[in-house]
Write a protein that holds these residues in place. Structure first.
Motif: not given
Length: 395
Positions: A29-32, A154-155, A182-184
């Motif tokens: 979730l963060s990376s994408e 990633a969705v 995105a860091l959370i």
């Protein structure tokens, strides 16, 4: 060590498969959120060229693979899985702080490379952990479900990015806010992983890295030949996003297109895992090579947006095979040193991704379609070599 049969299975899976899937979900979730906009941000906001993007993505893939064998060997040598997986996830999370400090081409390139180092270090121990808590009859399904949870992040990630871009616009300040958000989930993923009980493997304390390589099975080494050839066709996903942009997709719609690719992956991954368990993973690997071949031809000749949409769905199906079933196949043919074998596989294929992306970048400058045509030829060669070597059969 608790066996899969002794575990309190849920959905026909060991509980650790779902727990590790949650960690991967939060991390992805963060990376994408970042990766779904990185190619566009890198080439438009930062002003880099497509060729430089290819070089950076190639080095990122190289960095992701550079520590794979070391991490796998250390995991098999000590028998520990959790400590190395935790270190990898933590390193990737810390790397994202670079985005909060700089948006220069150099800074973005450094972030992309360092963040992938963490991915490379966590992969083999985690995948060996997964193979240890799933028997052969359900291994493909276990890896498929784990990767489906992984890609569910990633969705959602691109959708969150799309919402922020729609709400705040696509200026540089919006990207900075996106990087903070995105860091959370990345930090939450580390917390969840720290609470999972380790499932240690058999220790091999007296082996150095060269001795471990010599002991790996002949079947695995034959598979590595075909996989290495195929890796030359496997250029950066960023080029597919640029291809979509070239046929008229806006930046916001490219984010949605990336989410569609991941949805196809999530839906296909468990189903393909079940097929591999039932009909043989070697057949699934060959099917993946064939799908990639056809998809590359499609991207070479696509001229309309609906064609690109279909191709991104097909790519999601292929990626479900490559990401999950290749690791399950390695676990089938390498029983004693799975982390090391997965590490070698990731290292060799990742090493080849660098020239693959550089070649794709050069071909793109000549003519975008030529990059896809070369990829199709290489995929066909890899399929032929796999059929000839048959790594699923003992000799």
């Amino acid at each position: 060590m608790m066996s899969p049969e002794q575990a309190d299975n849920k959905f026909g899976l060991h509980p650790d498969v779902l727990k590790l899937g949650l960690v991967s979900f939060l991390t992805d979730l963060s990376s994408e959120m970042i990766f779904s906009v990185f190619a566009i941000f890198f080439t438009t906001i930062a002003g880099a060229s497509a060729a430089l993007l290819g070089m950076i993505e190639g080095f990122a893939d190289l960095s992701a693979s550079s520590l794979n064998y070391l991490a796998g060997w250390l995991s098999d040598r000590t028998g520990k899985r959790k400590v190395f997986a935790l270190a990898g996830y933590g390193f990737s999370t810390l790397a994202k702080i670079i985005l909060l400090i700089t948006s220069s081409v150099v800074g973005l390139g450094i972030f992309r490379v360092i963040e992938r180092l963490g991915k490379g270090f966590r992969g083999p121990p985690r995948d060996a952990w997964l193979s240890a808590v799933s028997d052969k009859d359900t291994r493909g399904y276990s890896f498929g479900v784990h990767k489906a949870l992984d890609k569910s992040g990633a969705v959602l990630g691109p959708l969150v990015a799309y919402g922020l871009l729609s709400w705040l616009g696509d200026g540089a300040s919006t990207f900075q806010i996106l990087f903070w958000v995105a860091l959370i989930p990345a930090l939450l993923g580390i917390v969840v992983l720290s609470l999972i009980k380790d499932q240690p493997g058999v220790q091999h304390p007296r082996e150095n890295m060269f001795e471990t390589w010599k002991i790996l099975s002949p079947e695995f080494k034959r598979y590595l030949v075909a996989a290495g050839i195929f890796s030359l066709a496997y250029f950066s996903f960023g080029f597919l996003l640029l291809r979509a942009h070239s046929v008229g997709f806006s930046v916001k719609n490219i984010v949605l297109l990336y989410a569609l690719f991941n949805i196809a992956f999530v839906v296909a991954s468990p189903l393909i895992g079940k097929l591999g368990d039932s009909f043989g993973r070697a057949r699934i690997i060959m099917l993946g090579y064939l799908i990639y071949l056809l998809m590359s031809l499609g991207f070479a000749f696509a001229t309309t947006q609906w064609q690109v949409i279909v191709l991104f769905i097909i790519y999601g199906v292929f990626y479900a095979i490559d990401e999950a079933q290749s690791k399950a196949f390695i676990a089938d043919i390498e029983l004693e040193r799975r982390a090391s074998a997965i590490g070698v596989y990731n290292f060799v294929t990742g090493l080849i991704y660098l020239p693959a992306s550089l070649i794709a970048g050069a071909l793109w400058l000549m003519h975008p379609s030529s990059a896809f045509l070369v990829a199709a030829c290489l995929a066909f060669t890899a399929l032929t070599v796999f059929v000839f070597l048959r790594p699923d059969q003992k000799r």
